[in-house]
Motif scaffolding. Sequence first.
Motif, mmCIF file in Angstrom:
data_model
loop_
_atom_site.group_PDB
_atom_site.id
_atom_site.type_symbol
_atom_site.label_atom_id
_atom_site.label_comp_id
_atom_site.label_asym_id
_atom_site.label_seq_id
_atom_site.Cartn_x
_atom_site.Cartn_y
_atom_site.Cartn_z
ATOM 1 N N PRO A 186 84.280 91.771 125.537
ATOM 2 C CA PRO A 186 84.283 92.692 124.847
ATOM 3 C C PRO A 186 85.154 93.324 123.723
ATOM 4 O O PRO A 186 86.122 92.515 123.571
ATOM 5 N N ALA A 187 84.562 93.799 122.808
ATOM 6 C CA ALA A 187 85.594 93.843 122.016
ATOM 7 C C ALA A 187 86.518 95.102 121.705
ATOM 8 O O ALA A 187 86.563 96.160 122.602
ATOM 9 N N PRO A 188 87.237 94.221 120.997
ATOM 10 C CA PRO A 188 88.303 95.376 121.500
ATOM 11 C C PRO A 188 88.399 96.780 120.912
ATOM 12 O O PRO A 188 88.319 96.462 119.617
ATOM 13 N N VAL A 189 89.213 97.636 121.432
ATOM 14 C CA VAL A 189 88.836 98.986 120.205
ATOM 15 C C VAL A 189 89.557 98.915 118.945
ATOM 16 O O VAL A 189 88.879 99.362 118.199
ATOM 17 N N GLU A 190 91.025 98.400 119.229
ATOM 18 C CA GLU A 190 91.215 98.308 117.760
ATOM 19 C C GLU A 190 90.238 97.767 117.096
ATOM 20 O O GLU A 190 90.957 98.093 115.658
ATOM 21 N N ASP A 191 89.529 97.028 117.355
ATOM 22 C CA ASP A 191 88.873 96.295 116.139
ATOM 23 C C ASP A 191 87.288 96.427 115.833
ATOM 24 O O ASP A 191 86.549 96.261 114.680
ATOM 25 N N VAL A 192 87.186 98.035 116.195
ATOM 26 C CA VAL A 192 86.232 98.982 116.205
ATOM 27 C C VAL A 192 86.250 99.408 114.965
ATOM 28 O O VAL A 192 84.712 99.026 113.998
ATOM 29 N N ASN A 193 86.697 99.788 114.472
ATOM 30 C CA ASN A 193 86.365 100.870 112.864
ATOM 31 C C ASN A 193 85.261 101.467 112.354
ATOM 32 O O ASN A 193 85.182 100.952 112.071
ATOM 33 N N LEU A 194 85.037 102.680 113.710
ATOM 34 C CA LEU A 194 83.889 103.010 113.664
ATOM 35 C C LEU A 194 84.031 103.764 112.032
ATOM 36 O O LEU A 194 82.334 103.887 111.957
ATOM 37 N N ARG A 195 84.176 103.961 111.404
ATOM 38 C CA ARG A 195 84.691 104.330 109.742
ATOM 39 C C ARG A 195 84.252 103.944 109.222
ATOM 40 O O ARG A 195 82.851 104.097 108.598
ATOM 41 N N ALA A 196 84.114 102.665 109.816
ATOM 42 C CA ALA A 196 83.000 101.778 108.723
ATOM 43 C C ALA A 196 81.187 101.969 108.756
ATOM 44 O O ALA A 196 81.137 101.748 107.383
ATOM 45 N N TYR A 210 75.439 102.128 115.414
ATOM 46 C CA TYR A 210 76.672 101.464 116.228
ATOM 47 C C TYR A 210 75.881 100.550 116.853
ATOM 48 O O TYR A 210 75.118 101.119 118.506
ATOM 49 N N SER A 211 75.862 98.644 117.083
ATOM 50 C CA SER A 211 76.122 97.830 117.982
ATOM 51 C C SER A 211 77.520 98.045 119.502
ATOM 52 O O SER A 211 77.970 97.339 118.807
ATOM 53 N N ASP A 212 77.567 98.320 120.003
ATOM 54 C CA ASP A 212 79.075 98.562 120.459
ATOM 55 C C ASP A 212 79.527 98.039 121.662
ATOM 56 O O ASP A 212 77.798 97.912 122.715
ATOM 57 N N LEU A 221 80.341 107.327 121.729
ATOM 58 C CA LEU A 221 80.250 108.482 121.469
ATOM 59 C C LEU A 221 80.471 109.023 120.362
ATOM 60 O O LEU A 221 80.396 109.743 119.916
ATOM 61 N N ALA A 222 81.315 108.654 120.010
ATOM 62 C CA ALA A 222 82.263 108.872 118.908
ATOM 63 C C ALA A 222 81.371 108.738 117.653
ATOM 64 O O ALA A 222 81.063 108.626 116.986
ATOM 65 N N ALA A 223 80.435 107.155 118.280
ATOM 66 C CA ALA A 223 79.964 107.264 116.857
ATOM 67 C C ALA A 223 79.050 107.634 116.544
ATOM 68 O O ALA A 223 78.694 107.954 115.196
ATOM 69 N N VAL A 224 78.457 108.524 117.789
ATOM 70 C CA VAL A 224 77.189 109.665 117.418
ATOM 71 C C VAL A 224 77.819 111.154 116.512
ATOM 72 O O VAL A 224 76.938 111.330 115.720
ATOM 73 N N THR A 225 78.914 111.508 116.604
ATOM 74 C CA THR A 225 80.262 112.296 115.969
ATOM 75 C C THR A 225 79.812 111.713 114.604
ATOM 76 O O THR A 225 79.935 113.034 113.863
#
Length: 346
Positions: A186-196, A210-212, A221-225
């Motif tokens: 799994p991807a660490p949350v701290e490496d997700v960087n959704l704002r990218a 977003y491929s989660d 869900l945050a990506a959808v927002t």
Amino acid sequence: MGKQKINTVVNGGSDSTYIIAEIGVNHNGDLNLALKMIDAAYEAGADAVKFQSFKSDKLVSRFAEKAKYQQDNTGTNETQLEMLKKLELSREDHLIIKEYCTKKNIDFLSTPFDEETAIFLKEIGINAYKVGSGDLTNIPFLKKINDFGLPIILSTGMSNLREIEEALEVINKSSVALLHCTSNYPAPVEDVNLRAMVTIQKAFNKVVGYSDHTEGIEIALAAVTLGARIIEKHFTLDKNLPGPDHKASLEPHEFKQLVKSIRIIEKGLGDGVKRCMPSEENTKEVARKSLVVSQDLKPGDIITKENLVIKRPGTGIPPKYYNLLLGKTVKRKLKQDQVLTWDDVL
């Protein structure tokens, strides 16, 4: 209600999030398990199921080691090639799966890993290609995919904006959607960087998603927002099944909750126009305030600071006209606490 179709989504013609159940290799090479997974993904509300199509000996060297997450999930007593050979689907399997998806009215997607497989997928009537992050910089491969003119969903894990730009420079016959991604399982949350993902959308003006690969559903869900029009999430019937990706996948009940939550969020996002909504109208009348007389008044009396106050409800003259009312002449008999209307004054 039928599922939405990928062509519409990639071309920006849908306001609804396109949700992909990434079966990938979680079928463990078993056609019957793959078909059961399609059923479960459909029932959970997915718009599409996505597989991975490859010939192991054309994908990896026999000396290639497994990725760390693959070693953690499947052990170290085999090479990557040996692991992948057990996860292949035959061409006949693909035909059966494609036909089954058509019957279920759910999009069939797959990620090809070589040109021969890409051609095969085109021949069996695939409607769009998913290109994995590992091939974002594989320019000859992208040129071949582009030649087919089908929509492309392009994952951007491990990349920077320049590499994405170089990929898009050779895709001129196909519409493209770009998926932000962190290529770890799994991807660490701290490496997700959704704002990218937002950065990608602004840079290239493409449909983004977003491929989660994180655990749980919160990041998706945050990506959808933040504007994701496509969400891809690994899917399994049982996280305890053997194989490299099951542990980083959602089981059917979890995937169903993901879909349900996304649909709720979509309703909540609305159209962006700031206005009083229908359900607020009654509250607006009750909670807002009006200009009110603080004592009994008779025709000919003058409105002054001593007899004009601001109180609920909001059904009369709004408080912003307070100074305008000062000095006005009363036209009719008014009782203390009566809400003023324009017909009450001269």
